[in-house]
Design an enzyme around this catalytic site. Sequence first.
Site, PDB file in Angstrom:
ATOM      1  N   GLY A 297      -4.822  -2.058   5.017  1.00 40.86           N
ATOM      2  CA  GLY A 297      -4.059  -3.222   4.549  1.00 40.86           C
ATOM      3  C   GLY A 297      -4.779  -4.536   4.821  1.00 40.86           C
ATOM      4  N   ARG A 298      -5.298  -4.689   6.026  1.00 35.95           N
ATOM      5  CA  ARG A 298      -5.935  -5.969   6.397  1.00 35.95           C
ATOM      6  C   ARG A 298      -7.335  -6.109   5.818  1.00 35.95           C
ATOM      7  NH1 ARG A 298      -4.874  -2.549  10.447  1.00 35.95           N
ATOM      8  NH2 ARG A 298      -6.533  -1.766  11.779  1.00 35.95           N
TER       9      ARG A 298
ATOM     10  N   LYS B  67       0.847  -1.200   0.000  1.00 38.85           N
ATOM     11  CA  LYS B  67       0.000   0.000   0.000  1.00 38.85           C
ATOM     12  C   LYS B  67       0.885   1.253   0.000  1.00 38.85           C
ATOM     13  CE  LYS B  67      -3.497   2.330   2.755  1.00 38.85           C
ATOM     14  NZ  LYS B  67      -4.447   2.282   3.849  1.00 38.85           N
TER      15      LYS B  67
ATOM     16  N   GLU C 133      -4.965  -6.839  14.675  1.00 40.25           N
ATOM     17  CA  GLU C 133      -4.456  -5.501  14.339  1.00 40.25           C
ATOM     18  C   GLU C 133      -5.615  -4.496  14.447  1.00 40.25           C
ATOM     19  OE1 GLU C 133      -2.554  -4.404  10.406  1.00 40.25           O
ATOM     20  OE2 GLU C 133      -0.751  -4.711  11.575  1.00 40.25           O
TER      21      GLU C 133
ATOM     22  N   GLU D 284      10.469  -4.708   4.561  1.00 38.95           N
ATOM     23  CA  GLU D 284      10.570  -6.094   4.102  1.00 38.95           C
ATOM     24  C   GLU D 284      10.285  -6.190   2.606  1.00 38.95           C
ATOM     25  OE1 GLU D 284       8.954  -5.009   6.709  1.00 38.95           O
ATOM     26  OE2 GLU D 284       9.118  -6.385   8.421  1.00 38.95           O
TER      27      GLU D 284
ATOM     28  N   HIS E 184      -5.758 -33.624  17.290  1.00 45.94           N
ATOM     29  CA  HIS E 184      -4.687 -34.502  17.758  1.00 45.94           C
ATOM     30  C   HIS E 184      -3.546 -33.706  18.354  1.00 45.94           C
ATOM     31  CE1 HIS E 184      -6.714 -37.911  15.899  1.00 45.94           C
ATOM     32  NE2 HIS E 184      -7.102 -36.998  15.014  1.00 45.94           N
TER      33      HIS E 184
ATOM     34  N   LYS F  74       9.368  -0.917  14.436  1.00 44.86           N
ATOM     35  CA  LYS F  74       9.948  -0.632  13.116  1.00 44.86           C
ATOM     36  C   LYS F  74      11.043   0.422  13.227  1.00 44.86           C
ATOM     37  CE  LYS F  74       5.784  -1.163  10.254  1.00 44.86           C
ATOM     38  NZ  LYS F  74       4.843  -0.452   9.408  1.00 44.86           N
TER      39      LYS F  74
HETATM   40  O1  LIG Z   1       1.072  -2.775   2.195  1.00 46.95           O
HETATM   41  P1  LIG Z   1       2.143  -2.159   3.006  1.00 46.95           P
HETATM   42  O2  LIG Z   1       2.109  -0.660   2.984  1.00 46.95           O
HETATM   43  O3  LIG Z   1       3.498  -2.668   2.569  1.00 46.95           O
HETATM   44  O4  LIG Z   1       1.949  -2.573   4.499  1.00 46.95           O
HETATM   45  C1  LIG Z   1       2.060  -3.905   4.919  1.00 46.95           C
HETATM   46  C2  LIG Z   1       1.651  -4.090   6.358  1.00 46.95           C
HETATM   47  O5  LIG Z   1       2.588  -3.490   7.207  1.00 46.95           O
HETATM   48  C3  LIG Z   1       2.247  -2.611   8.247  1.00 46.95           C
HETATM   49  O6  LIG Z   1       3.257  -2.638   9.199  1.00 46.95           O
HETATM   50  C4  LIG Z   1       0.916  -2.815   8.905  1.00 46.95           C
HETATM   51  O7  LIG Z   1       1.048  -3.361  10.182  1.00 46.95           O
HETATM   52  C5  LIG Z   1      -0.029  -3.686   8.115  1.00 46.95           C
HETATM   53  O8  LIG Z   1      -1.326  -3.254   8.380  1.00 46.95           O
HETATM   54  C6  LIG Z   1       0.234  -3.640   6.639  1.00 46.95           C
HETATM   55  O9  LIG Z   1      -0.680  -4.490   5.977  1.00 46.95           O
END
Ligand SMILES: O=P(O)(O)OC[C@H]1O[C@H](O)[C@H](O)[C@@H](O)[C@@H]1O
Length: 546
Positions: free
Chosen positions: A272-273, A211, A358, A217, A389, A509
């Site tokens: 994002g979620r 986004k 979240e 990462e 199990h 972060k």
């Molecule tokens: O889609 P992006 O901007 O890369 O974000 C990826 C993810 O990282 C963040 O740290 C948030 O905790 C998430 O809500 C998000 O989905």
Amino acid sequence: MARIIPPRVTSHPSWKALKEHHREMASTHLRELFSGDPGRAARMRAEGAGILLDYSKNRITDRTLDLLLELAESCRLSDHIRNMFGGQHINKTENRAVLHVALRLPRSARLVVDGVDVVREVHEVLDRMESFSRKIRDGSWKGATGRPIKNIVNIGIGGSDLGPVMAYEALRFYADRSRVFRFVSNIDGTDFAEATRDLDPEETLFIVSSKTFTTLETMTNAHTARRWLLESLKKEESIRHHFVAVSTNSQAVSSFGIDTANMFGFWDWVGGRYSMDSAIGLSTMIAIGPENFRKMLEGFHAMDEHFRTAPFAKNLPVLMGLLTVWYTNFFGSQTVAVLPYDQYLKRFPAYLQQLTMESNGKHVHLDGSPVDTDTGPIFWGEPGTNGQHSFYQLIHQGTRLIPIDFIGFARSHNPIGEHHDILMANLLAQGEALAFGKTADEVRAAGVPELQVPHRTFEGNRPSNTLLARELTPAVLGSLVALYEHSVFTSGIIWGIDSFDQWGVELGKVMAVRIIDEIAGKSPEGGPHDSGTAQLLDWYRKNRKK
Ligand SMILES: O=P(O)(O)OC[C@H]1O[C@H](O)[C@H](O)[C@@H](O)[C@@H]1O
């Protein structure tokens, strides 16, 4: 002017009444609730958007439901639903609308938000995704050396990964089996290395999904992918044949070197979620095809409509959200287990962890004041029957109360022999065993030696919801995800929190970036760390080189 602070949920008369009522319910067994009430199961069920919810095995009576529904009224749930669907800026801390529901509105709908018809924009992107997906699927999109694309690698993390992975696994039955789909999320280089080791760069497409297009990462993995590709294909020019982006940040996309003509956008009002049905679902669309993707959107929309219009007493997300409040705040439950009896849903609990935790893992109200109740519970789970199990022992006989969502389907996509009947028999048996247990007298009557009787007694009274649908189709998956989205919303409204921000992920972060610099020698050693962290960092520095 003084700010008007809304009353705390704990001060509502229905909350107080629920507290009172809980005293009685804490000592009431599901056995009594069922035996005295033959109509219970028929009453305590609701259906919507192709999903049946049986909530009769919850530790509730009609009175509990009345009080929970009263609580929803006093928290003005209907107004809040209207505000979300209307595009109000309900994400207060980021001053944004929350409009994932607009991602699945039909083309004929119109929704103007901040002066823009978002439905038109949504369908423009969907149409571009569709035409791109068709080119990949029919082989007309060629790599730099003229070969069609065989491998699709989604690079993303959090909401830009969990949704696509979950949907790919859930709808694998519908997926194009001639193509390979991989998902790289972790900063651990192992993730990239293992995902690409057997892929031919000439036939590989990377979808960089982010986004913000700044996530450490994803950007690190995307740069690694770029190098991996250029090692074989050499020419910079080849990038545009092998990289597309999904993002809201066109500037960052183009400075990465991806042609914005190959970028699929979405909007700041999609969290994002809550984004697996936006352009973040591009890998899903390539896998299952545009028609199936649109059916998935229809399923989402059907549940949106159910949530928006069904009376609360028959409203699946409302009922589930209120039951979560009931167990979290009155029984003190810490977790909810989601147990899908379907192998295709193996990543569903992981997906729900981000969606639920979240969203509702919050410690202050919307106005910034500390909450005076517990908020979001821990969600976890594994597919049945595997979990039986492993951890079911604790659910049956441990000391914690763990409400459960069982999920099952009438039909299997892979009807082999008796497998599906056995699978479903297990789902039904677990719900029954957990609710009703086995008394010491029943254990004795079965001839069990006295020494073992306490060990083999099942107290029961373990609550569960059962969610059933005919088949795990794209539409049903859409409905199921929307069901949880809106149930999270419902609980969040009761708690008076912002379910749509996620500031809690920031601190770690920032600190990681500082430590990265220290390890790289860019900032002085021995920064202002606590002695524990300093010692660990020192150990790492000394041992990191082979
Ligand atoms: O889609 P992006 O901007 O890369 O974000 C990826 C993810 O990282 C963040 O740290 C948030 O905790 C998430 O809500 C998000 O989905």
